[in-house]
Write a protein that holds these residues in place. Structure first.
Motif, PDB file in Angstrom:
ATOM      1  N   ALA A 125       0.842  -1.199   0.000  1.00 41.39           N
ATOM      2  CA  ALA A 125       0.000   0.000   0.000  1.00 41.39           C
ATOM      3  C   ALA A 125       0.878   1.250   0.000  1.00 41.39           C
ATOM      4  CB  ALA A 125      -0.935   0.000   1.208  1.00 41.39           C
ATOM      5  N   ALA A 126       1.920   1.264   0.820  1.00 36.29           N
ATOM      6  CA  ALA A 126       2.827   2.420   0.882  1.00 36.29           C
ATOM      7  C   ALA A 126       3.468   2.677  -0.474  1.00 36.29           C
ATOM      8  CB  ALA A 126       3.898   2.194   1.952  1.00 36.29           C
ATOM      9  N   ALA A 127       3.876   1.607  -1.152  1.00 34.19           N
ATOM     10  CA  ALA A 127       4.508   1.754  -2.470  1.00 34.19           C
ATOM     11  C   ALA A 127       3.523   2.317  -3.492  1.00 34.19           C
ATOM     12  CB  ALA A 127       5.056   0.409  -2.949  1.00 34.19           C
ATOM     13  N   LEU A 128       2.275   1.898  -3.422  1.00 30.93           N
ATOM     14  CA  LEU A 128       1.268   2.405  -4.358  1.00 30.93           C
ATOM     15  C   LEU A 128       0.849   3.835  -4.034  1.00 30.93           C
ATOM     16  CD1 LEU A 128      -0.973  -0.784  -4.661  1.00 30.93           C
ATOM     17  CD2 LEU A 128       0.517   0.165  -6.445  1.00 30.93           C
ATOM     18  N   LEU A 129       0.849   4.184  -2.747  1.00 26.39           N
ATOM     19  CA  LEU A 129       0.417   5.519  -2.316  1.00 26.39           C
ATOM     20  C   LEU A 129       1.491   6.587  -2.526  1.00 26.39           C
ATOM     21  CD1 LEU A 129      -1.345   4.512   1.012  1.00 26.39           C
ATOM     22  CD2 LEU A 129      -2.469   5.462  -1.013  1.00 26.39           C
ATOM     23  N   ALA A 130       2.754   6.195  -2.465  1.00 31.28           N
ATOM     24  CA  ALA A 130       3.858   7.165  -2.538  1.00 31.28           C
ATOM     25  C   ALA A 130       3.787   8.076  -3.760  1.00 31.28           C
ATOM     26  CB  ALA A 130       5.199   6.443  -2.468  1.00 31.28           C
ATOM     27  N   PRO A 131       3.518   7.555  -4.970  1.00 29.12           N
ATOM     28  CA  PRO A 131       3.440   8.457  -6.121  1.00 29.12           C
ATOM     29  C   PRO A 131       2.313   9.492  -6.003  1.00 29.12           C
ATOM     30  CG  PRO A 131       3.676   6.184  -6.863  1.00 29.12           C
ATOM     31  CD  PRO A 131       3.429   6.145  -5.381  1.00 29.12           C
ATOM     32  N   LEU A 132       1.331   9.230  -5.155  1.00 26.33           N
ATOM     33  CA  LEU A 132       0.237  10.185  -4.940  1.00 26.33           C
ATOM     34  C   LEU A 132       0.570  11.173  -3.825  1.00 26.33           C
ATOM     35  CD1 LEU A 132      -2.882   7.817  -5.104  1.00 26.33           C
ATOM     36  CD2 LEU A 132      -1.824   9.144  -6.959  1.00 26.33           C
ATOM     37  N   GLY A 133       1.737  10.998  -3.200  1.00 28.84           N
ATOM     38  CA  GLY A 133       2.133  11.871  -2.095  1.00 28.84           C
ATOM     39  C   GLY A 133       1.444  11.526  -0.790  1.00 28.84           C
ATOM     40  N   LEU A 134       0.976  10.283  -0.654  1.00 30.98           N
ATOM     41  CA  LEU A 134       0.263   9.855   0.549  1.00 30.98           C
ATOM     42  C   LEU A 134       1.047   8.801   1.312  1.00 30.98           C
ATOM     43  CD1 LEU A 134      -3.353   9.480  -0.882  1.00 30.98           C
ATOM     44  CD2 LEU A 134      -2.484  11.340   0.564  1.00 30.98           C
ATOM     45  N   HIS A 135       0.782   8.730   2.599  1.00 34.59           N
ATOM     46  CA  HIS A 135       1.337   7.706   3.478  1.00 34.59           C
ATOM     47  C   HIS A 135       0.198   6.800   3.932  1.00 34.59           C
ATOM     48  CE1 HIS A 135       5.207   9.724   3.739  1.00 34.59           C
ATOM     49  NE2 HIS A 135       4.538  10.862   3.874  1.00 34.59           N
ATOM     50  N   PRO A 136       0.505   5.529   4.264  1.00 36.04           N
ATOM     51  CA  PRO A 136      -0.554   4.633   4.733  1.00 36.04           C
ATOM     52  C   PRO A 136      -1.337   5.251   5.893  1.00 36.04           C
ATOM     53  CG  PRO A 136       1.432   3.383   4.326  1.00 36.04           C
ATOM     54  CD  PRO A 136       1.799   4.847   4.185  1.00 36.04           C
ATOM     55  N   LYS A 168      -9.289   5.207  -4.840  1.00 34.02           N
ATOM     56  CA  LYS A 168     -10.233   4.109  -5.081  1.00 34.02           C
ATOM     57  C   LYS A 168      -9.687   3.151  -6.133  1.00 34.02           C
ATOM     58  CE  LYS A 168     -14.394   6.665  -3.823  1.00 34.02           C
ATOM     59  NZ  LYS A 168     -15.642   7.293  -4.314  1.00 34.02           N
ATOM     60  N   GLN A 169      -9.104   3.695  -7.190  1.00 35.73           N
ATOM     61  CA  GLN A 169      -8.508   2.852  -8.232  1.00 35.73           C
ATOM     62  C   GLN A 169      -7.324   2.057  -7.664  1.00 35.73           C
ATOM     63  OE1 GLN A 169      -7.557   5.617 -11.361  1.00 35.73           O
ATOM     64  NE2 GLN A 169      -9.691   5.817 -12.021  1.00 35.73           N
ATOM     65  N   LEU A 170      -6.494   2.719  -6.905  1.00 37.60           N
ATOM     66  CA  LEU A 170      -5.348   2.081  -6.267  1.00 37.60           C
ATOM     67  C   LEU A 170      -5.814   0.977  -5.316  1.00 37.60           C
ATOM     68  CD1 LEU A 170      -2.373   3.896  -4.691  1.00 37.60           C
ATOM     69  CD2 LEU A 170      -3.765   2.418  -3.272  1.00 37.60           C
ATOM     70  N   TRP A 171      -6.879   1.249  -4.582  1.00 41.65           N
ATOM     71  CA  TRP A 171      -7.437   0.297  -3.610  1.00 41.65           C
ATOM     72  C   TRP A 171      -7.918  -0.973  -4.328  1.00 41.65           C
ATOM     73  CZ3 TRP A 171      -5.614   0.983   0.762  1.00 41.65           C
ATOM     74  CH2 TRP A 171      -6.255   0.715   1.964  1.00 41.65           C
ATOM     75  N   CYS A 172      -8.519  -0.794  -5.509  1.00 44.57           N
ATOM     76  CA  CYS A 172      -8.951  -1.943  -6.314  1.00 44.57           C
ATOM     77  C   CYS A 172      -7.739  -2.759  -6.756  1.00 44.57           C
ATOM     78  CB  CYS A 172      -9.759  -1.494  -7.524  1.00 44.57           C
ATOM     79  SG  CYS A 172     -11.387  -0.843  -7.130  1.00 44.57           S
ATOM     80  N   THR A 173      -6.699  -2.075  -7.207  1.00 43.15           N
ATOM     81  CA  THR A 173      -5.473  -2.742  -7.630  1.00 43.15           C
ATOM     82  C   THR A 173      -4.880  -3.547  -6.482  1.00 43.15           C
ATOM     83  OG1 THR A 173      -4.993  -1.040  -9.265  1.00 43.15           O
ATOM     84  CG2 THR A 173      -3.117  -2.364  -8.495  1.00 43.15           C
ATOM     85  N   LEU A 174      -4.784  -2.943  -5.309  1.00 40.48           N
ATOM     86  CA  LEU A 174      -4.209  -3.611  -4.146  1.00 40.48           C
ATOM     87  C   LEU A 174      -5.029  -4.838  -3.758  1.00 40.48           C
ATOM     88  CD1 LEU A 174      -2.120  -3.742  -1.878  1.00 40.48           C
ATOM     89  CD2 LEU A 174      -3.537  -2.099  -0.603  1.00 40.48           C
ATOM     90  N   ALA A 175      -6.343  -4.709  -3.752  1.00 38.59           N
ATOM     91  CA  ALA A 175      -7.202  -5.846  -3.398  1.00 38.59           C
ATOM     92  C   ALA A 175      -7.059  -6.965  -4.417  1.00 38.59           C
ATOM     93  CB  ALA A 175      -8.657  -5.392  -3.294  1.00 38.59           C
ATOM     94  N   GLU A 176      -7.053  -6.608  -5.699  1.00 38.62           N
ATOM     95  CA  GLU A 176      -6.917  -7.625  -6.750  1.00 38.62           C
ATOM     96  C   GLU A 176      -5.583  -8.355  -6.642  1.00 38.62           C
ATOM     97  OE1 GLU A 176      -7.697  -5.374 -10.296  1.00 38.62           O
ATOM     98  OE2 GLU A 176      -9.843  -5.292  -9.877  1.00 38.62           O
ATOM     99  N   GLU A 177      -4.504  -7.612  -6.391  1.00 34.32           N
ATOM    100  CA  GLU A 177      -3.195  -8.244  -6.209  1.00 34.32           C
ATOM    101  C   GLU A 177      -3.210  -9.175  -4.998  1.00 34.32           C
ATOM    102  OE1 GLU A 177      -0.166  -5.260  -5.788  1.00 34.32           O
ATOM    103  OE2 GLU A 177      -0.398  -4.553  -7.852  1.00 34.32           O
ATOM    104  N   THR A 178      -3.858  -8.742  -3.936  1.00 38.20           N
ATOM    105  CA  THR A 178      -3.859  -9.491  -2.682  1.00 38.20           C
ATOM    106  C   THR A 178      -4.586 -10.826  -2.807  1.00 38.20           C
ATOM    107  OG1 THR A 178      -3.750  -7.410  -1.434  1.00 38.20           O
ATOM    108  CG2 THR A 178      -4.443  -9.366  -0.223  1.00 38.20           C
ATOM    109  N   VAL A 179      -5.680 -10.864  -3.572  1.00 43.84           N
ATOM    110  CA  VAL A 179      -6.492 -12.091  -3.646  1.00 43.84           C
ATOM    111  C   VAL A 179      -6.232 -12.914  -4.897  1.00 43.84           C
ATOM    112  CG1 VAL A 179      -8.298 -11.079  -2.196  1.00 43.84           C
ATOM    113  CG2 VAL A 179      -8.514 -10.958  -4.698  1.00 43.84           C
ATOM    114  N   THR A 180      -5.240 -12.529  -5.692  1.00 42.62           N
ATOM    115  CA  THR A 180      -4.923 -13.279  -6.909  1.00 42.62           C
ATOM    116  C   THR A 180      -4.730 -14.756  -6.567  1.00 42.62           C
ATOM    117  OG1 THR A 180      -3.934 -11.407  -8.037  1.00 42.62           O
ATOM    118  CG2 THR A 180      -3.200 -13.573  -8.741  1.00 42.62           C
ATOM    119  N   GLY A 181      -5.371 -15.608  -7.363  1.00 43.40           N
ATOM    120  CA  GLY A 181      -5.225 -17.046  -7.183  1.00 43.40           C
ATOM    121  C   GLY A 181      -6.237 -17.674  -6.254  1.00 43.40           C
ATOM    122  N   LEU A 182      -7.031 -16.868  -5.578  1.00 37.66           N
ATOM    123  CA  LEU A 182      -8.054 -17.420  -4.679  1.00 37.66           C
ATOM    124  C   LEU A 182      -9.350 -17.653  -5.450  1.00 37.66           C
ATOM    125  CD1 LEU A 182      -7.632 -15.224  -1.464  1.00 37.66           C
ATOM    126  CD2 LEU A 182      -6.827 -17.569  -1.840  1.00 37.66           C
TER     127      LEU A 182
END
Length: 155
Positions: free
Chosen positions: A24-35, A107-121
Motif C-alpha cells: 500500500a505504501a509503495a502504491l500511495l507514494a506516487p500520490l504523495g500519501l502515506h498509509p 479508489k482505483q489504487l485500492w482496487c489494484t491492491l485488493a486484486e493483487e492481494t487475492v490473486t489465485g483465490l
C-alpha cells in the motif's frame, strides 16, 4: 490449538499485515500519501464532512494520529478544517476538489491492491474474505471487553 498451529496462524497474519502495508505504501507514494491517509480520504468521500473525533472512530485510529493526518492533508490542499458550529474546540473536516480527485485515484489504487492481494483465490473465498477478516479483527479488538471463554475470574 497447539503451538505449531498458533504460530502458523499468527505468523501468516503478521506477514500479510506487513506486506500489505508495504505494498500500500509503495502504491500511495506516487500520490504523495502515506498509509492511513488514504483511509481518511476514502471515509470522507464515503460520508461527507465529519468532525475529527468521528473520523477517529470511523477509521479506528487514535485522535492524535487523525490530527496529524488532517494537518498534512490540509497543508497539501486536499482537505479543509473549520471549527464545528456546535463546539468550537472540534474541527469539521471536508474534502476539497483536489481531495475528491485524489480520493478517486485512491479508489482505483485500492482496487489494484485488493486484486493483487487475492490473486489465485477462488471467487467464493474472495467473497467470504471480508467477513472472515472482520471476525478476526473483532476477535482481537482491544476496545471491546473480552469474553471469559468459560474461565472464572480469580476470587
Amino acid at each position: 490449538m497447539d503451538f505449531e498451529q498458533a504460530d502458523a496462524v499468527n505468523q501468516a497474519i503478521r506477514l500479510l499485515s506487513l506486506r500489505h502495508r508495504a505494498r500500500a505504501a509503495a502504491l500511495l507514494a506516487p500520490l504523495g500519501l502515506h498509509p492511513g491517509q488514504e483511509v481518511l480520504l476514502l471515509e470522507l468521500a464515503r460520508t461527507g464532512p465529519m468532525i475529527q473525533a468521528q473520523i477517529s472512530e470511523a477509521i479506528g485510529c487514535e485522535p492524535p494520529s487523525v490530527t496529524l493526518m488532517t494537518r498534512k492533508l490540509e497543508a497539501s490542499g486536499h482537505i479543509t478544517r473549520t471549527p464545528a458550529p456546535s463546539d468550537r474546540r472540534a474541527s469539521v473536516v471536508e474534502l476539497t476538489d483536489s481531495g475528491r480527485a485524489l480520493a478517486d485515484q485512491v479508489k482505483q489504487l485500492w482496487c489494484t491492491l485488493a486484486e493483487e492481494t487475492v490473486t489465485g483465490l477462488p471467487a467464493q473465498t474472495v467473497g467470504d474474505l471480508p467477513g472472515v477478516l472482520r471476525t478476526l479483527a473483532g476477535n482481537v479488538d482491544t476496545r471491546q471487553p473480552r469474553p471469559s471463554h468459560g474461565r472464572r475470574a480469580p476470587a
